[in-house]
Write an enzyme that holds these catalytic residues in place. Structure first.
Site, mmCIF file in Angstrom:
data_model
loop_
_atom_site.group_PDB
_atom_site.id
_atom_site.type_symbol
_atom_site.label_atom_id
_atom_site.label_comp_id
_atom_site.label_asym_id
_atom_site.label_seq_id
_atom_site.Cartn_x
_atom_site.Cartn_y
_atom_site.Cartn_z
ATOM 1 N N ASP A 270 0.830 -1.205 0.000
ATOM 2 C CA ASP A 270 0.000 0.000 0.000
ATOM 3 C C ASP A 270 0.863 1.253 0.000
ATOM 4 O O ASP A 270 1.465 1.604 1.012
ATOM 5 C CB ASP A 270 -0.909 -0.031 1.230
ATOM 6 N N GLY A 320 -3.898 4.045 -9.904
ATOM 7 C CA GLY A 320 -4.652 5.213 -9.472
ATOM 8 C C GLY A 320 -3.810 6.102 -8.581
ATOM 9 O O GLY A 320 -3.101 5.609 -7.704
ATOM 10 N N CYS A 327 -9.306 11.955 -1.837
ATOM 11 C CA CYS A 327 -7.859 12.082 -2.034
ATOM 12 C C CYS A 327 -7.514 13.453 -2.614
ATOM 13 O O CYS A 327 -8.171 13.924 -3.544
ATOM 14 C CB CYS A 327 -7.369 10.977 -2.968
ATOM 15 N N ASP A 360 -8.067 1.428 -9.219
ATOM 16 C CA ASP A 360 -8.325 1.872 -7.853
ATOM 17 C C ASP A 360 -8.667 3.359 -7.827
ATOM 18 O O ASP A 360 -7.816 4.212 -8.071
ATOM 19 C CB ASP A 360 -7.080 1.603 -6.996
ATOM 20 N N GLY A 361 -9.950 3.663 -7.522
ATOM 21 C CA GLY A 361 -10.350 5.061 -7.356
ATOM 22 C C GLY A 361 -11.187 5.567 -8.508
ATOM 23 O O GLY A 361 -11.138 5.058 -9.630
ATOM 24 N N GLY A 409 -10.077 9.649 3.959
ATOM 25 C CA GLY A 409 -8.946 9.213 3.157
ATOM 26 C C GLY A 409 -7.807 8.774 4.056
ATOM 27 O O GLY A 409 -7.611 9.317 5.143
ATOM 28 N N ARG A 423 2.200 5.178 4.259
ATOM 29 C CA ARG A 423 1.721 4.978 2.892
ATOM 30 C C ARG A 423 2.196 6.120 1.996
ATOM 31 O O ARG A 423 2.368 5.958 0.787
ATOM 32 C CB ARG A 423 0.190 4.896 2.878
ATOM 33 N N GLY A 495 -25.675 13.844 -20.629
ATOM 34 C CA GLY A 495 -25.675 12.415 -20.342
ATOM 35 C C GLY A 495 -26.196 12.054 -18.969
ATOM 36 O O GLY A 495 -26.375 10.871 -18.646
#
Length: 508
Positions: A270, A320, A327, A360-361, A409, A423, A495
């Site tokens: 991580d 990501g 984040c 991821d994210g 986060g 991290r 959209g």
């Protein structure tokens, strides 16, 4: 099937062309053009790989965040055919204990009942939520619950405690004796029958003398109505497969040893920036020490980053940087990449080496999942999408009449004080700079209901694209049959829901 395309009818752009224009695209910035349908939605297969040797029935992974993935989330994700990655923002013993509990939750039922500390004072009926019980545990959570007692809603109302300051410990009913307990591996039908027989309305599931869960009769009735997905993610030991996050410090080698003893099935290194000497050395250490254990490296957003980790021996890549809803890395550090571009670029390289990619994210809806998977990812890792669910850690609160849960986060200062600063390679520095925020998300109900409906929506997206599987989607993209376009801001507005005075949006 009709003729695929001719130059005069070609529309849109191949992915290689679109993602080579010098722009960094998010999922919302791009749109796929529909293709040809010759199969039903139910024919779509979402089977995939999390890592080199971990196969999944659905492409869903819960993020290793302390407000997302602990025991109930990990067990629930595995029961649905995905996998959960347990966070490491805790001491070594706690993380190993969470993994053991997750593998012991044969029936991953996260109770709707409130859970409180002994000294808690119930001041409102809201503490009971939709349940008839409030349980009292030593930790105030259902993570490895040591059940001390309980209070029923009717008892609390009868005692008229709303205007009195009394700790729950002073009037709760104790739970001494085996009359409350059943084995952790009891069959679902037998569990239901036991609850029908017992007057208490709940049971404690135990394994080797330790409590692993508390389930009420109401909980059983609730989960019986949830839709079912494919086979769960089960390891060779017959228990749920569970992943765990670790860091790259020397102390993480000791952590890894305990996680392996607890039965972890894969580890995720991580880091917000995975292309570092620290991670490369840790990848090599894991593969050398535990050759049968899959290790996922990351996070990365460029082919150069990915290549270094592939050469080091990773079994999967996590893509990501700064795309999560909580984040702030791109804002604070001026590095990162739009998630659609990052996924496509890294997957283009990883596919040549047979390495699965975890996007991821940036996942806010089923359409984002479709885009991530078709652009090359094997799975999507979700944080905010799963936060606020019944299975996510933390207690529900009420704000402006809405039921919410905290979501933060791992780069927030609040999370860093518990250890997540390593991290961001910040655990050795005197100054702490936040790369995330603390917030709250609305109650989403159980992931046992949320994920099946979401996966059906994903299948509908695949059907519109003429892709009956992830492998088919990847082939169609690489052969330039699937085409894309960039969307203007006005196209993105068009959209979505627009032009209404008010509306109510229900996903399912």
């Amino acid at each position: 099937m009709p003729q695929l395309s001719t130059p005069e009818f070609e529309d849109g752009f191949p992915a290689k062309t679109l993602f080579s224009q010098g722009y960094s695209y998010t999922y919302d910035d791009v749109i796929f053009l529909p293709h040809y349908i010759d199969f039903s939605t139910d024919s779509v297969s979402l089977t995939t790989r999390f890592s080199r040797r971990v196969n999944l029935s659905i492409p869903c992974v819960s993020s290793p965040m302390d407000t997302v993935s602990e025991s109930h989330m990990a067990a629930s994700m595995a029961s649905l055919g995905g996998i959960g990655i347990v966070h490491y923002n805790c001491d070594i013993a706690s993380q190993a204990s969470i993994i053991r509990q997750a593998k012991s939750l044969k029936h991953p039922i996260a109770s709707y009942s409130g859970v409180k500390l002994p000294e808690y004072e119930i001041s409102s009926v809201d503490a009971f939520g939709d349940s008839s019980f409030v349980f009292v545990t030593q930790s105030g959570t259902m993570t490895n619950p040591e059940l001390l007692g309980y209070v029923t809603k009717s008892q609390w109302k009868k005692m008229n405690l709303e205007q009195r300051e009394m700790k729950i410990y002073d009037y709760m009913k104790s739970c001494d004796g085996s009359e409350y307990t059943v084995p952790w591996d009891i069959d679902f039908d037998k569990l239901e029958a036991v609850l029908e027989d017992k007057q208490k309305g709940f049971v404690v599931l135990e394994r080797d003398g330790e409590s692993v869960n508390v389930v009420t009769k109401d909980d059983i009735e609730r989960v019986k109505g949830y839709p079912k997905l494919g086979p769960g993610t089960v390891g060779e030991d017959g228990e749920w497969m569970v992943g765990a996050a670790i860091g790259t410090r020397e102390s993480d080698k000791e952590r890894l040893e305990h996680l392996v003893s607890a039965g972890v099935n894969a580890v995720v290194l991580d880091s917000s920036q995975g292309n570092s000497v620290y991670q490369i050395e840790m990848v090599k250490y894991v593969k050398r020490t535990y050759p049968e254990l899959d290790v996922v490296g990351g996070n990365v957003v460029t082919m150069y980053q990915a290549q270094n980790l592939i050469q080091a021996g990773v079994d999967g890549l996590r893509v990501g940087m700064g795309s999560g809803s909580i984040c702030t890395t791109q804002e604070v550090c001026a590095v990162g990449r739009g998630q659609a571009t990052a996924v496509y670029k890294v997957c283009s390289l990883a596919a040549q080496h047979g390495i699965p990619v975890i996007a991821d994210g940036g996942i806010s809806n089923s359409g984002h999942i479709v885009k991530a998977l078709v652009l090359g990812a094997s799975t999507v890792m979700m944080g905010s999408f799963l936060a606020g669910s019944t299975e996510a850690p933390g207690a529900y609160e009420y704000k402006d009449g809405k039921r919410i849960k905290k979501y933060r986060g791992m780069g927030s200062l609040e999370a860093m004080t518990k250890g997540s600063d390593q991290r961001y390679l910040g655990d050795k520095t005197k100054l702490k700079i936040a790369q995330g925020v603390v917030g709250a998300v609305a109650d989403k109900g159980s992931v046992l209901k949320l994920i099946p409906y979401t996966m059906h929506a994903v299948k509908q997206g695949f059907q519109d694209l003429g892709a009956s599987s992830l492998e088919s989607a990847h082939d169609l993209l690489r052969s330039n049959i699937l085409r894309l376009e960039a969307r203007t801001g006005a196209a993105q507005v068009e959209g979505g829901v627009h032009g209404l005075v008010s509306y109510e949006k229900k996903s399912f």
